[in-house]
Design a protein around this motif. Structure first.
Motif, PDB file in Angstrom:
ATOM      1  N   PRO A 120       0.840  -1.214   0.000  1.00  0.00           N
ATOM      2  CA  PRO A 120       0.000   0.000   0.000  1.00  0.00           C
ATOM      3  C   PRO A 120       0.870   1.258   0.000  1.00  0.00           C
ATOM      4  O   PRO A 120       2.081   1.202   0.246  1.00  0.00           O
ATOM      5  CB  PRO A 120      -0.813  -0.135   1.290  1.00  0.00           C
ATOM      6  CG  PRO A 120      -0.770  -1.582   1.641  1.00  0.00           C
ATOM      7  CD  PRO A 120       0.540  -2.094   1.155  1.00  0.00           C
ATOM      8  N   ASN A 121       0.252   2.383  -0.247  1.00  0.00           N
ATOM      9  CA  ASN A 121       0.990   3.659  -0.288  1.00  0.00           C
ATOM     10  C   ASN A 121       1.262   4.129   1.139  1.00  0.00           C
ATOM     11  O   ASN A 121       0.542   4.964   1.690  1.00  0.00           O
ATOM     12  CB  ASN A 121       0.185   4.703  -1.059  1.00  0.00           C
ATOM     13  CG  ASN A 121       0.011   4.327  -2.512  1.00  0.00           C
ATOM     14  OD1 ASN A 121       0.861   3.665  -3.090  1.00  0.00           O
ATOM     15  ND2 ASN A 121      -1.096   4.735  -3.107  1.00  0.00           N
ATOM     16  N   ARG A 148      -4.982  -3.877  -0.906  1.00  0.00           N
ATOM     17  CA  ARG A 148      -4.221  -2.665  -1.227  1.00  0.00           C
ATOM     18  C   ARG A 148      -5.140  -1.573  -1.774  1.00  0.00           C
ATOM     19  O   ARG A 148      -5.001  -0.394  -1.409  1.00  0.00           O
ATOM     20  CB  ARG A 148      -3.141  -3.003  -2.252  1.00  0.00           C
ATOM     21  CG  ARG A 148      -2.215  -1.835  -2.556  1.00  0.00           C
ATOM     22  CD  ARG A 148      -1.063  -2.239  -3.457  1.00  0.00           C
ATOM     23  NE  ARG A 148      -1.527  -2.653  -4.769  1.00  0.00           N
ATOM     24  CZ  ARG A 148      -1.571  -3.904  -5.202  1.00  0.00           C
ATOM     25  NH1 ARG A 148      -1.159  -4.903  -4.417  1.00  0.00           N
ATOM     26  NH2 ARG A 148      -2.007  -4.195  -6.425  1.00  0.00           N
ATOM     27  N   ASN A 200      -5.593   2.060   0.032  1.00  0.00           N
ATOM     28  CA  ASN A 200      -5.223   3.290  -0.673  1.00  0.00           C
ATOM     29  C   ASN A 200      -6.415   4.218  -0.877  1.00  0.00           C
ATOM     30  O   ASN A 200      -6.246   5.448  -0.923  1.00  0.00           O
ATOM     31  CB  ASN A 200      -4.588   2.954  -2.023  1.00  0.00           C
ATOM     32  CG  ASN A 200      -3.259   2.250  -1.881  1.00  0.00           C
ATOM     33  OD1 ASN A 200      -2.605   2.358  -0.846  1.00  0.00           O
ATOM     34  ND2 ASN A 200      -2.850   1.518  -2.903  1.00  0.00           N
ATOM     35  N   CYS A 250      -2.125   5.311   5.217  1.00  0.00           N
ATOM     36  CA  CYS A 250      -1.380   4.141   5.662  1.00  0.00           C
ATOM     37  C   CYS A 250      -0.020   4.551   6.197  1.00  0.00           C
ATOM     38  O   CYS A 250       0.667   5.393   5.598  1.00  0.00           O
ATOM     39  CB  CYS A 250      -1.217   3.144   4.517  1.00  0.00           C
ATOM     40  SG  CYS A 250      -2.789   2.569   3.817  1.00  0.00           S
TER      41      CYS A 250
END
Length: 452
Positions: A154-155, A201, A205, A210
């Motif tokens: 994930p970001n 994910r 996002n 995150c």
């Protein structure tokens, strides 16, 4: 070394004697154990004690479970150099796992926290503060390393936990936290099967801010203490608007199937939506009230400023009026004085010119042979008539003209001038030429012009 729950009192006493210094307490316990083993000699050999005291096998989930069960049956007794991985594992668990491969052995100081099982019943516990500091790295550096080591994550926000909370508050979104434990055997499986899952994910996002932290970081270790994290891998979701409160937050420890994780994230987000909306409403209300107070304060300050400026303007106008009256009186007196002085100067100047003209000129000759009547017209319309002898030069005529005040028809003074005649049309500027040489006859007519 005494590590199990049955010897908590003895462990606490060692800590008290060492001033609650964990490293000193561990060293003291090791010395006590070594002295006991040396006194027993070879009459009671222990195959496990033959291994190096500086090595400890990496704990695993299976060995932890087996060690815990066997330890409960055997009275929950064990030793620090026991090769069993569970923190509650006893002697039986140690014996069953003692034949591990050499590549699974790690330094003792790395596993010291999991060996001290009297601190809690969980096998894979957070590294204590003194161990975390030795591996502490900057949050941005850790996040970049995590992204380089694992793909399709994930970001994760590349910053500190406080900065991530501030960003989540500003965007009115929940904060997803992942606690990374590099020593845990389930970490790689959790990341590859759950965090890297496309559905998980995308959900993270789209709906969360995150952030990831390593258990070896001091700040993350303190966060784990506050969240009461006891197992890994661990994920949690925080409402950033009540981040400082002591309300328990939703968290999950251990492996997390992607479907369950997506459902859990949806439930938590739904639960927090109302709280975040209420927090947003309160923030907007506080902001509006603050803006209203600022507007009212600004209006009040502007009104005070307008009154002050009006009073200052009235006072300035009065002062200016008084100054103008004084200045007008002064100018009037000065003008009268100058006018009087100019009149006196004009009278003196006329008198001086008359005296100069009398001094320069010879007596005017009577009309007769050898005498020329000269008429000179000045720029302001005046005429000069005088008789001159033919032997007199133009310099005498120029001196006569200079005794008069030469001005234009508009009254402006003339500094430079020339004398001309119409018949012949000529400019006369030779002071040494005589009237006889000019051949003007018995009468001559000249006029003076400003030399431009």
């Amino acid at each position: 070394m005494i590590v199990n729950a049955a010897d908590v009192n003895a462990s606490i006493q060692i800590l008290k004697d060492c001033g609650w210094n964990l490293e000193n307490a561990v060293n003291t316990a090791l010395e006590i154990q070594n002295s006991g083993q040396s006194s027993s000699g070879s009459s009671n050999p222990n195959p496990n004690s033959a291994s190096s005291s500086t090595l400890q096998r990496r704990p695993s989930a299976s060995s932890s479970a087996s060690g815990a069960g066997q330890g409960a049956e055997d009275g929950k007794s064990g030793a620090l150099n026991n090769t069993g991985g569970g923190s509650a594992g006893g002697a039986g668990g140690g014996a069953s796992s003692g034949a591990g491969a050499p590549e699974n052995w790690i330094p003792l100081n790395t596993m010291m926290a999991s060996s001290l099982s009297f601190l809690g019943p969980v096998a894979h516990r957070v590294l204590p503060h003194w161990a975390a500091e030795s591996q502490n790295i900057a949050p941005r550096t850790f996040t970049q390393r995590l992204k380089n080591e694992y793909s399709d994550l994930p970001n994760f926000y590349e910053g500190s936990y406080r900065e991530a909370c501030r960003l989540a508050r500003n965007q009115n979104r929940s904060l997803f936290i992942y606690i990374h434990c590099p020593q845990h055997e389930d970490t790689d499986d959790f990341i590859s099967s759950s965090l890297s899952n496309d559905t998980v994910r995308e959900s993270l996002n789209s709906n969360f801010i995150c952030w990831a932290g390593s258990v070896t970081q001091t700040d993350t270790y303190k966060l784990c203490q506050r969240l009461r994290v006891e197992g890994y891998p661990c994920v949690a979701v925080l409402n950033p608007h009540r981040e400082a409160s002591r309300i328990p937050v939703p968290l999950h420890e251990g492996l997390f199937p992607p479907e369950q994780m997506v459902n859990w994230l949806h439930e938590v987000r739904t639960k927090y939506e109302a709280e975040i909306a209420e927090a947003r409403r309160r923030r907007n209300e506080v902001k509006q009230n603050s803006q209203l107070r600022e507007f009212q304060d600004m209006e009040y300050i502007q009104a005070l400023e307008a009154d002050r400026k009006r009073e200052e303007e009235e006072r300035r106008q009065e002062e200016l009026k008084a100054v103008e009256e004084m200045e007008e009186a002064r100018r009037k007196a000065e003008a009268e004085r100058k006018q009087k002085e100019e009149q006196q100067q004009e009278e003196r100047r006329k008198k001086q010119k008359l005296e100069k003209r009398k001094a320069v000129l010879q007596a005017e000759p009577p009309a007769g042979p050898g005498v020329v009547l000269v008429v000179v017209r000045l720029p302001d319309g005046q005429q000069i008539k005088r008789r001159f002898r033919e032997e007199e030069n133009f310099g005498t005529l120029f001196d006569l003209i200079q005794t008069y005040e030469l001005v234009t028809p508009h009254g402006d003074a003339i500094e430079n001038w020339v004398m001309r005649s119409r018949f012949p049309n000529k400019k006369w500027d030779d002071r040494e030429m005589t009237l006889k040489d000019a051949k003007m006859g018995r009468q001559a007519m000249f006029f003076v012009q400003e030399d431009i």
